[in-house]
Design an enzyme around this catalytic site. Structure first.
Site, PDB file in Angstrom:
ATOM      1  N   ARG A 164      -9.121  -6.451   6.213  1.00  0.00           N
ATOM      2  CA  ARG A 164      -8.033  -7.288   5.669  1.00  0.00           C
ATOM      3  C   ARG A 164      -7.187  -7.943   6.758  1.00  0.00           C
ATOM      4  NH1 ARG A 164      -6.513  -3.789   0.287  1.00  0.00           N
ATOM      5  NH2 ARG A 164      -8.144  -4.733  -1.008  1.00  0.00           N
ATOM      6  N   SER A 171      -4.513   9.279   4.364  1.00  0.00           N
ATOM      7  CA  SER A 171      -5.265   8.651   3.279  1.00  0.00           C
ATOM      8  C   SER A 171      -5.197   9.526   2.033  1.00  0.00           C
ATOM      9  CB  SER A 171      -6.732   8.479   3.705  1.00  0.00           C
ATOM     10  OG  SER A 171      -7.557   8.378   2.566  1.00  0.00           O
ATOM     11  N   LYS A 179      -4.695   1.659 -11.273  1.00  0.00           N
ATOM     12  CA  LYS A 179      -6.094   1.959 -10.911  1.00  0.00           C
ATOM     13  C   LYS A 179      -6.211   3.388 -10.393  1.00  0.00           C
ATOM     14  CE  LYS A 179      -8.150  -0.853  -7.816  1.00  0.00           C
ATOM     15  NZ  LYS A 179      -8.938  -0.369  -6.685  1.00  0.00           N
ATOM     16  N   SER A 180      -5.310   3.773  -9.473  1.00  0.00           N
ATOM     17  CA  SER A 180      -5.397   5.123  -8.881  1.00  0.00           C
ATOM     18  C   SER A 180      -5.281   6.194  -9.969  1.00  0.00           C
ATOM     19  CB  SER A 180      -4.253   5.329  -7.889  1.00  0.00           C
ATOM     20  OG  SER A 180      -4.430   4.513  -6.773  1.00  0.00           O
ATOM     21  N   ARG A 224      -7.981  -8.288  -3.631  1.00  0.00           N
ATOM     22  CA  ARG A 224      -6.578  -8.536  -3.243  1.00  0.00           C
ATOM     23  C   ARG A 224      -6.429  -9.797  -2.381  1.00  0.00           C
ATOM     24  NH1 ARG A 224      -4.427  -4.190  -5.723  1.00  0.00           N
ATOM     25  NH2 ARG A 224      -5.390  -2.182  -5.317  1.00  0.00           N
ATOM     26  N   ASP A 268      -1.882  -1.591   0.295  1.00  0.00           N
ATOM     27  CA  ASP A 268      -2.617  -2.473  -0.620  1.00  0.00           C
ATOM     28  C   ASP A 268      -1.906  -3.809  -0.852  1.00  0.00           C
ATOM     29  OD1 ASP A 268      -4.549  -0.554  -0.886  1.00  0.00           O
ATOM     30  OD2 ASP A 268      -3.840   0.207  -2.801  1.00  0.00           O
ATOM     31  N   LYS A 296     -10.601  -1.575   4.559  1.00  0.00           N
ATOM     32  CA  LYS A 296     -10.386  -1.668   3.108  1.00  0.00           C
ATOM     33  C   LYS A 296     -11.563  -2.422   2.467  1.00  0.00           C
ATOM     34  CE  LYS A 296      -6.707   0.696   2.760  1.00  0.00           C
ATOM     35  NZ  LYS A 296      -6.744   1.934   1.993  1.00  0.00           N
ATOM     36  N   ARG A 352      -8.187   8.938 -11.612  1.00  0.00           N
ATOM     37  CA  ARG A 352      -7.899  10.379 -11.611  1.00  0.00           C
ATOM     38  C   ARG A 352      -7.926  10.945 -13.032  1.00  0.00           C
ATOM     39  NH1 ARG A 352      -6.035   8.142  -7.048  1.00  0.00           N
ATOM     40  NH2 ARG A 352      -5.647   9.405  -5.195  1.00  0.00           N
ATOM     41  N   GLY A 396     -13.632   2.709  -3.279  1.00  0.00           N
ATOM     42  CA  GLY A 396     -13.462   3.768  -2.281  1.00  0.00           C
ATOM     43  C   GLY A 396     -12.875   5.021  -2.909  1.00  0.00           C
TER      44      GLY A 396
HETATM   45  C1  S3P Z   1      -6.035   4.983  -3.120  1.00  0.00           C
HETATM   46  C2  S3P Z   1      -5.648   5.261  -1.844  1.00  0.00           C
HETATM   47  C3  S3P Z   1      -5.505   4.245  -0.804  1.00  0.00           C
HETATM   48  C4  S3P Z   1      -5.429   2.854  -1.417  1.00  0.00           C
HETATM   49  C5  S3P Z   1      -6.481   2.635  -2.457  1.00  0.00           C
HETATM   50  C6  S3P Z   1      -6.314   3.621  -3.591  1.00  0.00           C
HETATM   51  C7  S3P Z   1      -6.159   6.100  -4.079  1.00  0.00           C
HETATM   52  O1  S3P Z   1      -6.637   4.282   0.042  1.00  0.00           O
HETATM   53  O2  S3P Z   1      -5.532   1.877  -0.393  1.00  0.00           O
HETATM   54  O3  S3P Z   1      -6.405   1.322  -2.985  1.00  0.00           O
HETATM   55  O4  S3P Z   1      -6.264   5.867  -5.305  1.00  0.00           O
HETATM   56  O5  S3P Z   1      -6.137   7.259  -3.629  1.00  0.00           O
HETATM   57  P1  S3P Z   1      -6.737   5.261   1.329  1.00  0.00           P
HETATM   58  O6  S3P Z   1      -6.731   6.655   0.840  1.00  0.00           O
HETATM   59  O7  S3P Z   1      -8.026   4.891   1.990  1.00  0.00           O
HETATM   60  O8  S3P Z   1      -5.540   4.939   2.168  1.00  0.00           O
END
Ligand code: S3P
Length: 426
Positions: A347, A168, A24-25, A388, A316, A343, A29, A94
């Site tokens: 959580r 973060s 996902k991350s 999750r 996560d 989150k 991007r 987020g």
């Molecule tokens: C993420 C960063 C993390 C993670 C989220 C995905 C990202 O969050 O918990 O699921 O893709 O950069 P935080 O940056 O709030 O820690």
């Protein structure tokens, strides 16, 4: 709002899975960073789940031409970005909303970023404040802390030296994206390294980001366009972890999760499972932006564990680890994990209220919990709209049968989760 039941598994399994959701991350991007190039980016294995498809739609609203055939995506950006004629919907994500804040902070135009009812309650001042301090015009509910957020792209952003009070990757990435269009070299520091996909991918595209010996990332402003991306997105280790957990808690079972990113900032939960007693092997096969390979997990009796370091590397996976902790022998402790409170749900609260229904004994702390392991029993689980939570307790169902309420949220990150889970009993 769909509910489902997960029945107790009556036999062991030994499987290889190569259809776990893509990362996902990295998918978010890929979609966003393609806008830094003027040539077409080619992305294979893009995560086709709600969160990342929303990001792709936003990229389209900003004027890029997007061609998608299943999980294969081509993104051809325009020379200048569009001012969209509608709000940009980040859904539950987020990552999308915070990274777009940094990305759009200096883009000519007006932009409104909105989310679902969960996202619109999550804190945004962690990005709004540092971005404002370098000249970005960001506003929103509660003085810019809650979405909908409104951005009017600034003509110029000041270079900065910023040490983030919160570890973060979303904040780091938002600031790096802003820094690429600032008027000089910017410096960003975090206390503990968080996931570093942004740095790896942007460097691969030709941006200059250097680590200095005081712990800062030095980000050089872009001189022109970056190279396009040509990437196959690896499997998401956070999604894969649900099946690692399934193998770890099911006697005589084994899973091989194929083609996962083995980036150390993403596989810490597997290391914890190993410390608990499970057999875990990492098999690196290639390195494209990130080390990529397979992870093999087999059942062994689990023992309690203390988790207090490198929290952002497993944040996560803590809901899923709480299931392993509940079934382990002895006490487990999670500390320094206050970020869990902000989150997709709180959580700490959503894990513990559900564990209580399952008869687990625990102590709650502001920044974590202690769990007395032993067993779990069947309950009706409230997902709190959090993917999750829904998936972690679904895996617990393999042990004791579970009813899971409000499961639509799973579609945000892992649309074929239930199908793969059902295949374990076939
Ligand atoms: C993420 C960063 C993390 C993670 C989220 C995905 C990202 O969050 O918990 O699921 O893709 O950069 P935080 O940056 O709030 O820690």
């Amino acid at each position: 709002m769909k509910n489902f039941n997960i029945g107790k598994l009556t036999k062991a399994f030994n499987i290889e899975i190569d259809s776990i959701a893509s990362d996902k991350s990295i998918s978010h991007r890929c979609a966003m960073f393609s806008l830094f190039s003027k040539e077409t980016s080619y992305i294979k294995n893009f995560l086709t789940a709600e969160d990342t498809l929303n990001t792709l739609s936003i990229v389209e609203q900003l004027g890029a031409k997007v061609k998608r055939d299943g999980s294969t995506v081509e993104i051809s950006p325009r020379e200048t970005l569009n001012e969209p004629n509608d709000v940009l919907d980040c859904g539950n994500s987020g990552t999308a909303i915070r990274l777009f804040c940094g990305f759009l902070a200096s883009v000519d135009g007006a932009f409104t970023l909105n989310g679902d009812k969960y996202l619109n309650e999550r804190p945004m001042k962690r990005v709004a404040n540092p971005l404002r301090s370098i000249g970005a015009n960001i506003d929103g509910r509660e003085d810019g802390n809650k979405a909908p957020l409104f951005i009017r792209g600034a003509k110029e952003l000041k270079p900065f030296t910023y040490t983030s009070p919160v570890d973060s990757a979303q904040v780091k990435s938002a600031m790096i994206l802003a820094a690429l269009r600032a008027d000089g070299i910017s410096k960003y520091k975090e206390n503990e390294l968080t996931r570093d996909h942004t740095e790896r991918m942007l460097k691969g595209m030709g941006a200059t980001l250097e680590n200095d010996n005081e712990g800062f990332i030095n980000i050089h402003p872009l001189k022109g366009h970056l190279k396009p991306l040509n990437i196959t997105v690896p499997t998401d280790p956070s999604s894969g972890f649900f099946f690692a957990l399934a193998a770890a808690i099911t006697p005589n079972s084994r899973v091989l999760i194929k083609n996962v990113t083995l980036n150390p900032t993403r596989i810490e939960a597997y290391q914890v499972l190993k410390r608990m007693g499970a057999e875990v092997n990492f098999i690196e096969k290639q390195n494209v932006y990130e080390p990529i390979g397979d992870i093999e997990v087999s059942h062994k009796e689990l023992n309690g564990v203390v988790v207090e370091d490198n929290i952002s590397w497993l944040i996560d996976e803590l809901p899923a680890l709480s299931i392993a902790m509940s079934l382990a022998k002895g006490k487990s402790l999670v500390k320094n994990a206050k970020e869990l409170r902000v989150k997709e749900s709180d959580r700490i609260d959503s894990v513990l209220t559900n564990l209580k229904k399952c008869g687990v004994t625990f102590t709650e702390f502001e920044d974590g919990y202690e769990i007395i392991g032993g067993t779990l029993s069947k309950a009706s689980i409230n997902s709190h709209g959090d993917h999750r939570i829904a998936m972690s307790f679904s895996i617990a169902g393999l042990f004791c049968d579970m009813d899971i309420e409000d499961t639509d949220c799973i579609l945000t990150s892992f649309p074929n989760f239930k199908e793969l889970l059902d295949s374990l009993s076939k």
